[in-house]
Design an enzyme around this catalytic site. Structure first.
Site, short mmCIF file in Angstrom:
data_model
loop_
_atom_site.label_atom_id
_atom_site.label_comp_id
_atom_site.label_asym_id
_atom_site.label_seq_id
_atom_site.Cartn_x
_atom_site.Cartn_y
_atom_site.Cartn_z
CG ASP A 1 4.36 7.52 3.13
OD1 ASP A 1 3.47 7.58 4.02
OD2 ASP A 1 5.55 7.29 3.38
CD GLU B 1 4.06 3.93 3.46
OE1 GLU B 1 4.19 3.34 2.36
OE2 GLU B 1 5.03 4.30 4.14
CD GLU C 1 6.39 4.92 8.31
OE1 GLU C 1 5.94 4.69 7.18
OE2 GLU C 1 7.22 5.80 8.54
CG HIS D 1 9.20 1.94 7.28
ND1 HIS D 1 10.19 2.44 8.10
CD2 HIS D 1 8.72 2.99 6.58
CE1 HIS D 1 10.28 3.75 7.90
NE2 HIS D 1 9.41 4.11 7.00
CA CA Z 1 6.01 5.88 5.27
#
Ligand code: CA
Length: 389
Positions: free
Chosen positions: A200, A226, A252, A302
């Site tokens: 991420d 991500e 997200e 998310h």
């Molecule tokens: Ca994230």
């Protein structure tokens, strides 16, 4: 039935240690719960995404802007209320904090609807595609320490999360592309071959840096990469998805069906990660889910926040249709933050006990079957941590 009061509860405490991701370090844990009261004694609970001072500002939007619009309305008219609030706020923000605020109110209305019907929310949506859901544990946050210390800690933490029973794990990056590749290599070493991990970036890279890290990831085979670039950089997402063999995920920080339509039509995501506590609540999430499936884009929600957010997502994951379906279908997962969070572990009269379930049940968590969200927050706990009223 009428809505009589809408209350925001912003909770906060000091974390035992500082945590970081690619954008900032933080030392406080916050949660923003929304309570909708009715004239029939039924109360619904929801949660708004947004930490720290964002939560305090959103409390003002919930109580001072949205509440007066909906007092006296029938809480069962969720879609009517959603459009009334959205239409009145459109001129003041089609994304961001007004929609985060509406999200918490909408989730509370669904909780009320479930309590009125005596059914869990997943039954109101359409039923139980799965009675339990696989869970992945994220951790491996950034700290103010050397790259070498990060590398050693990430390898150990990745193995520890695997040993807790989670089916996969997710790490942060953000030290810079070259050091980030070393962190990803450490996590692969830590979990061993074959165990899924995810990376991420919280949108910290330029497209060229994201390609540099992404090419290294092709060798390490993470499940997904991500938010490699800024959410506004639709071209960057599309180029990365075309140019890399690793799955690109994100979304997200996208809001409502119109924002999602744009990122889905852009074809930049292999996996969509809608945040129900930000994008407009359950009412809008269901429309976004339909849009994702219309584009054959799989969804892994998310999840960030308190036990209210986790319970909301468990309801949605139960009701998520398989895509595209099959004897051994592709399955979604519950995202679970393994770092310190009292608001997730201690908020409820009967805790969800995610970690214990994961340990005992091969990384799976049961879907709550009680009415509404299937949870009851402890008011004494809320009073203890509430920061402003
Ligand atoms: Ca994230």
């Amino acid at each position: 039935m009428k809505i009589t009061k809408v209350i925001s509860h912003v909770l906060a405490y000091d974390l035992p240690g500082e945590l970081g991701y690619s954008q900032q370090y933080y030392t406080r844990r916050t949660a923003h719960l929304v309570e909708v009261q009715t004239d029939e004694g039924i109360t619904g609970w929801g949660e708004c995404f947004g930490p720290g001072n964002v939560a305090i500002a959103n409390k003002g939007i919930v109580e001072k802007v949205i509440q007066p619009m909906i007092l006296g309305d029938d809480p069962l008219d969720r879609d009517v209320i959603w459009h009334k609030v959205y239409n009145l706020l459109r001129d003041h923000g089609q994304k961001g904090m007004p929609i985060q605020s509406l999200s918490g109110v909408d989730i509370a209305l669904w909780d009320i609807a479930g309590k009125v019907a005596g059914l869990p929310i997943h039954k109101l949506i359409g039923g139980t595609h799965r009675t339990q859901v696989k869970t992945y544990g994220y951790g491996m946050m950034l700290k103010r320490e050397s790259v070498d210390d990060h590398i050693a800690r990430f390898a150990d933490e990745a193995a520890a999360i695997r040993d807790m029973g989670f089916v996969a794990t997710k790490m942060k990056v953000g030290l810079g592309p070259k050091d980030d590749v070393k962190l990803c290599e450490a996590v692969r070493r830590g979990v061993g071959e074959g165990y899924p991990f995810m990376v991420d970036a919280n949108h910290c890279y330029t497209t060229s840096d994201a390609f540099y890290v992404g090419r290294a990831l092709e060798e390490l085979e993470p499940y997904w990469f991500e938010e490699p670039v800024a959410p506004e950089d639709l071209d960057g997402y599309r180029e990365l998805r075309r140019g890399l063999s690793v799955n690109i995920s994100g979304g997200e920080v996208e809001f409502a069906r119109w924002g999602w339509r744009q990122i889905l039509e852009n074809r930049g995501l292999d996996i969509a990660q809608p945040e129900v506590c930000a994008l407009g609540g359950i009412t809008e999430y269901l429309r976004v889910l339909a849009l994702c499936h219309a584009h054959f884009t799989p969804v892994i929600n998310h999840v960030w926040g308190s036990a209210v957010s986790v319970a909301t997502n468990l309801q949605l994951l139960a009701a998520m249709p398989p895509l595209p379906g099959g004897l051994f279908p592709w399955e979604p997962m519950l995202e679970f933050d393994t770092t310190d969070n009292k608001f997730r572990d201690e908020l409820l009269h009967e805790p969800l006990n995610i970690q214990a379930q994961v340990r005992a049940n091969d990384g799976h968590v049961q879907i709550p079957t009680g009415p509404g969200l299937g949870i009851e927050p402890d008011r004494d706990f809320i009073k203890r941590y509430e920061v402003c009223d």
